[in-house]
Write a protein that holds these residues in place. Structure first.
Motif, PDB file in Angstrom:
ATOM      1  N   GLY A  40       0.941  -0.922  -0.154  1.00  0.00           N
ATOM      2  CA  GLY A  40      -0.219   0.174   0.002  1.00  0.00           C
ATOM      3  C   GLY A  40       1.252   1.230  -0.071  1.00  0.00           C
ATOM      4  O   GLY A  40       2.167   1.229  -0.353  1.00  0.00           O
ATOM      5  N   LYS A  41      -0.161   2.289   0.042  1.00  0.00           N
ATOM      6  CA  LYS A  41       0.683   3.925   0.201  1.00  0.00           C
ATOM      7  C   LYS A  41       1.441   4.060   1.405  1.00  0.00           C
ATOM      8  O   LYS A  41       1.271   3.722   2.688  1.00  0.00           O
ATOM      9  CB  LYS A  41      -0.169   4.697  -0.374  1.00  0.00           C
ATOM     10  CG  LYS A  41       0.242   6.306  -0.210  1.00  0.00           C
ATOM     11  CD  LYS A  41      -1.113   7.383  -0.283  1.00  0.00           C
ATOM     12  CE  LYS A  41      -0.534   8.397  -0.132  1.00  0.00           C
ATOM     13  NZ  LYS A  41      -1.782   9.507  -0.419  1.00  0.00           N
ATOM     14  N   TRP A  42       3.323   4.669   1.159  1.00  0.00           N
ATOM     15  CA  TRP A  42       3.860   5.027   2.785  1.00  0.00           C
ATOM     16  C   TRP A  42       3.971   6.903   1.549  1.00  0.00           C
ATOM     17  O   TRP A  42       4.320   6.894   0.525  1.00  0.00           O
ATOM     18  CB  TRP A  42       4.805   4.440   2.366  1.00  0.00           C
ATOM     19  CG  TRP A  42       3.868   3.039   2.489  1.00  0.00           C
ATOM     20  CD1 TRP A  42       4.222   1.667   2.023  1.00  0.00           C
ATOM     21  CD2 TRP A  42       4.383   2.479   4.392  1.00  0.00           C
ATOM     22  NE1 TRP A  42       3.749   0.639   3.040  1.00  0.00           N
ATOM     23  CE2 TRP A  42       3.997   0.928   4.699  1.00  0.00           C
ATOM     24  CE3 TRP A  42       4.158   3.210   5.801  1.00  0.00           C
ATOM     25  CZ2 TRP A  42       3.647   0.896   5.376  1.00  0.00           C
ATOM     26  CZ3 TRP A  42       4.082   2.890   6.491  1.00  0.00           C
ATOM     27  CH2 TRP A  42       3.414   1.443   7.141  1.00  0.00           C
ATOM     28  N   ASP A 125       2.160   1.418  11.601  1.00  0.00           N
ATOM     29  CA  ASP A 125       1.825   2.552  10.661  1.00  0.00           C
ATOM     30  C   ASP A 125       3.452   3.272   9.817  1.00  0.00           C
ATOM     31  O   ASP A 125       2.632   4.231   9.735  1.00  0.00           O
ATOM     32  CB  ASP A 125       0.853   3.287  11.011  1.00  0.00           C
ATOM     33  CG  ASP A 125      -0.356   3.108  11.099  1.00  0.00           C
ATOM     34  OD1 ASP A 125      -0.982   1.983   9.661  1.00  0.00           O
ATOM     35  OD2 ASP A 125      -1.532   3.206  11.554  1.00  0.00           O
ATOM     36  N   LEU A 126       4.500   3.125  10.156  1.00  0.00           N
ATOM     37  CA  LEU A 126       5.460   3.525  10.158  1.00  0.00           C
ATOM     38  C   LEU A 126       6.032   2.449   9.612  1.00  0.00           C
ATOM     39  O   LEU A 126       6.071   1.601   9.923  1.00  0.00           O
ATOM     40  CB  LEU A 126       6.437   3.449  11.678  1.00  0.00           C
ATOM     41  CG  LEU A 126       5.784   4.792  12.174  1.00  0.00           C
ATOM     42  CD1 LEU A 126       6.220   5.293  13.600  1.00  0.00           C
ATOM     43  CD2 LEU A 126       5.209   6.441  11.625  1.00  0.00           C
ATOM     44  N   LEU A 127       7.241   3.011   8.466  1.00  0.00           N
ATOM     45  CA  LEU A 127       8.087   2.164   7.746  1.00  0.00           C
ATOM     46  C   LEU A 127       9.494   2.964   8.047  1.00  0.00           C
ATOM     47  O   LEU A 127      10.406   4.213   8.130  1.00  0.00           O
ATOM     48  CB  LEU A 127       7.944   2.272   6.716  1.00  0.00           C
ATOM     49  CG  LEU A 127       8.315   1.098   5.636  1.00  0.00           C
ATOM     50  CD1 LEU A 127       8.557  -0.065   5.991  1.00  0.00           C
ATOM     51  CD2 LEU A 127       8.210   1.374   3.921  1.00  0.00           C
ATOM     52  N   ILE A 128      10.239   2.381   8.861  1.00  0.00           N
ATOM     53  CA  ILE A 128      11.710   2.235   9.127  1.00  0.00           C
ATOM     54  C   ILE A 128      12.661   1.826   8.512  1.00  0.00           C
ATOM     55  O   ILE A 128      12.798  -0.059   8.322  1.00  0.00           O
ATOM     56  CB  ILE A 128      11.903   2.701  10.848  1.00  0.00           C
ATOM     57  CG1 ILE A 128      10.654   3.134  11.346  1.00  0.00           C
ATOM     58  CG2 ILE A 128      13.356   2.716  10.553  1.00  0.00           C
ATOM     59  CD1 ILE A 128      10.980   3.718  13.358  1.00  0.00           C
ATOM     60  N   LEU A 129      13.575   2.110   8.025  1.00  0.00           N
ATOM     61  CA  LEU A 129      13.853   1.289   7.027  1.00  0.00           C
ATOM     62  C   LEU A 129      15.712   1.566   7.890  1.00  0.00           C
ATOM     63  O   LEU A 129      16.349   3.132   7.453  1.00  0.00           O
ATOM     64  CB  LEU A 129      14.301   1.441   5.711  1.00  0.00           C
ATOM     65  CG  LEU A 129      12.865   1.239   5.333  1.00  0.00           C
ATOM     66  CD1 LEU A 129      12.604   1.368   3.480  1.00  0.00           C
ATOM     67  CD2 LEU A 129      12.827  -0.468   4.997  1.00  0.00           C
ATOM     68  N   LYS A 130      16.937   0.885   7.318  1.00  0.00           N
ATOM     69  CA  LYS A 130      18.347   0.878   7.766  1.00  0.00           C
ATOM     70  C   LYS A 130      18.886   0.809   6.606  1.00  0.00           C
ATOM     71  O   LYS A 130      18.842  -0.832   6.685  1.00  0.00           O
ATOM     72  CB  LYS A 130      18.192   0.448   9.240  1.00  0.00           C
ATOM     73  CG  LYS A 130      19.881   0.567   9.924  1.00  0.00           C
ATOM     74  CD  LYS A 130      20.179  -0.337  10.990  1.00  0.00           C
ATOM     75  CE  LYS A 130      21.873  -0.670  10.843  1.00  0.00           C
ATOM     76  NZ  LYS A 130      22.420  -1.509  12.273  1.00  0.00           N
ATOM     77  N   ALA A 143       5.847   6.950   6.676  1.00  0.00           N
ATOM     78  CA  ALA A 143       3.933   6.885   7.706  1.00  0.00           C
ATOM     79  C   ALA A 143       3.461   6.454   6.110  1.00  0.00           C
ATOM     80  O   ALA A 143       3.453   6.385   5.404  1.00  0.00           O
ATOM     81  CB  ALA A 143       3.853   8.099   8.383  1.00  0.00           C
ATOM     82  N   ARG A 144       2.022   5.507   6.922  1.00  0.00           N
ATOM     83  CA  ARG A 144       1.116   5.564   6.129  1.00  0.00           C
ATOM     84  C   ARG A 144       0.480   7.053   6.169  1.00  0.00           C
ATOM     85  O   ARG A 144      -0.539   7.335   5.056  1.00  0.00           O
ATOM     86  CB  ARG A 144      -0.556   5.030   6.983  1.00  0.00           C
ATOM     87  CG  ARG A 144      -0.150   3.756   7.306  1.00  0.00           C
ATOM     88  CD  ARG A 144       0.644   2.666   5.748  1.00  0.00           C
ATOM     89  NE  ARG A 144       0.734   1.418   5.705  1.00  0.00           N
ATOM     90  CZ  ARG A 144       1.043   0.851   4.752  1.00  0.00           C
ATOM     91  NH1 ARG A 144       0.831   0.729   3.286  1.00  0.00           N
ATOM     92  NH2 ARG A 144       0.712  -0.289   4.978  1.00  0.00           N
ATOM     93  N   THR A 145       0.831   7.996   6.750  1.00  0.00           N
ATOM     94  CA  THR A 145       0.108   9.501   6.604  1.00  0.00           C
ATOM     95  C   THR A 145       1.096  10.456   6.717  1.00  0.00           C
ATOM     96  O   THR A 145       2.287  10.423   6.709  1.00  0.00           O
ATOM     97  CB  THR A 145      -1.205   9.817   7.604  1.00  0.00           C
ATOM     98  OG1 THR A 145      -0.396  10.177   8.949  1.00  0.00           O
ATOM     99  CG2 THR A 145      -2.599   8.323   7.345  1.00  0.00           C
ATOM    100  N   PRO A 146       0.959  11.556   6.453  1.00  0.00           N
ATOM    101  CA  PRO A 146       1.950  12.581   5.953  1.00  0.00           C
ATOM    102  C   PRO A 146       2.258  12.881   8.284  1.00  0.00           C
ATOM    103  O   PRO A 146       3.073  13.743   8.743  1.00  0.00           O
ATOM    104  CB  PRO A 146       1.557  13.990   5.297  1.00  0.00           C
ATOM    105  CG  PRO A 146       0.427  13.344   4.922  1.00  0.00           C
ATOM    106  CD  PRO A 146      -0.770  12.088   5.543  1.00  0.00           C
ATOM    107  N   ASN A 147       1.314  12.823   8.722  1.00  0.00           N
ATOM    108  CA  ASN A 147       1.360  12.768  10.048  1.00  0.00           C
ATOM    109  C   ASN A 147       1.944  12.136  10.864  1.00  0.00           C
ATOM    110  O   ASN A 147       1.569  11.075  11.083  1.00  0.00           O
ATOM    111  CB  ASN A 147       0.070  13.573   9.975  1.00  0.00           C
ATOM    112  CG  ASN A 147      -0.585  14.252   9.546  1.00  0.00           C
ATOM    113  OD1 ASN A 147       0.259  16.001   9.105  1.00  0.00           O
ATOM    114  ND2 ASN A 147      -2.423  14.872   9.327  1.00  0.00           N
TER     115      ASN A 147
END
Length: 196
Positions: A40-42, A125-130, A143-147
């Motif tokens: 989905g969208k990020w 609802d967060l996508l943290i990539l190292k 994140a799923r939303t800009p906030n």
């Protein structure tokens, strides 16, 4: 996004060598729910890298959204990216993410660049990539939303400090620079997008 940026102003990213309070970044152990959970969208919020080509790119990306879709193979995701690079809206729909289940890594394959990252345990609802590029550290937050909540931004900022990043080495995007997604109307006269 503007709220996120406003919160950032109050979040000092002071230099820290190896803070004893640094909690380790724990990679996600991939299972049968991992990949469906990231589809989905990020919205790309912030990131930093010590890898010179990524630093140059981060400096010019003003806003970005991307979506993951199932690829043609079980170990592959298709990616559509829409971003503002300086003053130009760019849409890319040709990149792929290769999934390596055995070591829980993702590899972004683009026309000219390959980058590898671990998915870090966090809120759903967060996508943290190292990121790993030629032994240069990097970390990004989407994140799923800009906030994004103040607590999540503070936690991310702490991870950045622990990796040795200064405030100047962390780049934020702003929702005010958003580009419409393909087929989406802005209501303010449609902006031309460059398809890459």
């Amino acid at each position: 996004m503007l709220a996120s940026l406003a919160l950032l102003v109050g979040l000092p990213l002071a230099l820290a060598a190896e803070d004893p309070s640094c909690t380790p970044l724990v990679p996600v152990t991939f299972d049968n729910t991992t990949i469906p959970g990231i589809l989905g969208k990020w919205v790309y919020i912030t990131g930093g890298s010590k890898y010179p080509p990524h630093v140059a790119e981060m400096k010019v990306v003003k806003y970005a959204v991307f979506s993951f879709f199932p690829g043609s193979h079980e170990d592959e995701l298709d990616v559509i990216e829409s971003m503002r690079v300086n003053e130009t809206c760019v849409v890319r729909n040709t990149s792929k993410i290769q999934i390596f289940q055995r070591n829980s890594t993702l590899m972004h394959v683009d026309d000219q660049v390959v980058s590898t990252a671990e998915l870090i345990q966090s809120d759903k609802d967060l996508l943290i990539l190292k990121h790993f590029n030629a032994n240069f550290p990097g970390l990004s937050l989407s994140a799923r939303t800009p906030n994004v909540s103040k607590e999540h931004l503070e936690e991310f900022s702490a991870h950045m400090r622990c990796l040795g990043f200064t405030e100047e080495e962390v780049f934020f995007t702003s929702e005010k620079d958003a580009c419409p997604l393909p087929g989406e109307k802005t209501g303010e006269g449609d902006e031309e997008q460059q398809l890459v």
